[in-house]
Scaffold this motif. Sequence first.
Motif, PDB file in Angstrom:
ATOM      1  N   TYR A  30       6.843  22.746  -0.733  1.00 39.14           N
ATOM      2  CA  TYR A  30       6.193  23.846  -1.953  1.00 39.14           C
ATOM      3  C   TYR A  30       4.609  24.376  -1.173  1.00 39.14           C
ATOM      4  O   TYR A  30       3.824  23.396  -1.034  1.00 39.14           O
ATOM      5  N   TRP A  88      10.566  13.067  -5.269  1.00 41.48           N
ATOM      6  CA  TRP A  88      10.701  13.119  -7.279  1.00 41.48           C
ATOM      7  C   TRP A  88      10.965  12.430  -8.127  1.00 41.48           C
ATOM      8  O   TRP A  88      10.141  13.080  -9.134  1.00 41.48           O
ATOM      9  N   ALA A 126       5.685  24.069 -11.148  1.00 39.62           N
ATOM     10  CA  ALA A 126       6.696  24.433 -12.461  1.00 39.62           C
ATOM     11  C   ALA A 126       7.053  26.234 -12.041  1.00 39.62           C
ATOM     12  O   ALA A 126       8.244  26.029 -12.355  1.00 39.62           O
ATOM     13  N   THR A 131       9.146  28.048  -2.966  1.00 40.43           N
ATOM     14  CA  THR A 131       9.771  27.291  -1.710  1.00 40.43           C
ATOM     15  C   THR A 131       9.884  27.263  -0.490  1.00 40.43           C
ATOM     16  O   THR A 131      10.571  28.395  -0.248  1.00 40.43           O
ATOM     17  N   PRO A 135      15.251  21.534  -1.975  1.00 40.67           N
ATOM     18  CA  PRO A 135      14.869  22.345  -3.913  1.00 40.67           C
ATOM     19  C   PRO A 135      14.674  23.409  -3.995  1.00 40.67           C
ATOM     20  O   PRO A 135      13.521  22.851  -3.868  1.00 40.67           O
ATOM     21  N   ARG A 136      15.042  24.388  -4.854  1.00 40.35           N
ATOM     22  CA  ARG A 136      13.755  25.207  -5.411  1.00 40.35           C
ATOM     23  C   ARG A 136      12.984  25.078  -6.217  1.00 40.35           C
ATOM     24  O   ARG A 136      13.849  23.945  -7.158  1.00 40.35           O
ATOM     25  N   GLN A 138      12.015  25.748  -9.416  1.00 38.20           N
ATOM     26  CA  GLN A 138      12.065  25.816 -10.581  1.00 38.20           C
ATOM     27  C   GLN A 138      13.441  25.512 -10.782  1.00 38.20           C
ATOM     28  O   GLN A 138      13.322  25.153 -11.809  1.00 38.20           O
ATOM     29  N   GLU A 139      13.919  24.347  -9.784  1.00 38.26           N
ATOM     30  CA  GLU A 139      14.544  24.238 -10.503  1.00 38.26           C
ATOM     31  C   GLU A 139      14.376  22.579 -10.548  1.00 38.26           C
ATOM     32  O   GLU A 139      15.393  21.545 -10.699  1.00 38.26           O
ATOM     33  N   LEU A 140      13.751  21.657 -10.243  1.00 36.12           N
ATOM     34  CA  LEU A 140      13.538  20.796  -9.796  1.00 36.12           C
ATOM     35  C   LEU A 140      13.388  19.900 -11.624  1.00 36.12           C
ATOM     36  O   LEU A 140      12.398  20.939 -12.431  1.00 36.12           O
ATOM     37  N   MET A 141      12.994  18.634 -11.795  1.00 35.16           N
ATOM     38  CA  MET A 141      12.220  18.238 -12.763  1.00 35.16           C
ATOM     39  C   MET A 141      11.047  17.607 -12.851  1.00 35.16           C
ATOM     40  O   MET A 141      11.082  16.915 -12.165  1.00 35.16           O
TER      41      MET A 141
END
Length: 275
Positions: A30, A88, A126, A131, A135-136, A138-141
């Motif tokens: 990212y 992650w 966030a 990206t 994974p995008r 905005q979809e990450l934890m």
Amino acid sequence: MTVHPLVHEIADAYLALVDAAAPGLVEGLYVVGSTALGDFHPARSDIDFVAVSADPVTAAQLVGLERAHARLAARYPGPVFDGPYLTWHELAGPPAQAAPGPHVSGGALRRRVRTDRTPVLWHTLAQHGVTLCGPRAQELMIDTDRAELAAWTVANLEEFWRPWLRRSSRLASRPGLACLNGWEPARGVLGVSRQHYTLATGRIASKRGAGEYARAVFGDRWHRIVDECLRIRDGRRRRSLYPNPFVRRAETLAFMEMAIGSARRLGAGRLPLGE
């Protein structure tokens, strides 16, 4: 958002090098910083990245990463490709709990760094992360606790910007003389404006965005110094708004004193009781 083609070119070269040096390590890549905030200038900006893996980087992988980043820096001396390696799991928790790890600065890999694990980085990723693989963003934890962000920002004002202002206020010193150069006023004025914006909104601003915010909220008295710093930031060649650099320096210091005081008052209202 649209990312400058040079960012994609350098990121693609990086991914090819790192996949050869440490296959399967980087699962997400990212860009953050000015690139993600719409304030990227190829001749002056760095490319700030976040590389994410499933597990912490091993000693053997570190050797490969050092080689990959050295080759990337040789191929692309600028803009530099800088940033941390995280997992992650670390992103899902508070930044203060993330272990020291690899970080690239000036194109060179440092093996154990903690100072880059900050709420600002977590929130930027966030809110604005772009990206490039995985994974995008905005979809990450990602842990985005606003109280943590406010506390970190207030601490940064007290531990970095307040001493910076104190040193720069002494004219007969290296920091004081440096403040006669345009880059230091721009750094100071836009830097504390970013902190004020974060405390006021809970969001992250670019240097230009912070300058535009400062122009809107601090009143006509400060327009000239803010406009001058935006001119410097953007690399505009038109004449300075301050024929006398001593006057510009004085207004820089006065603005910073005002903005830090205002930000501290904002921060006092944002922190939980007892902080």
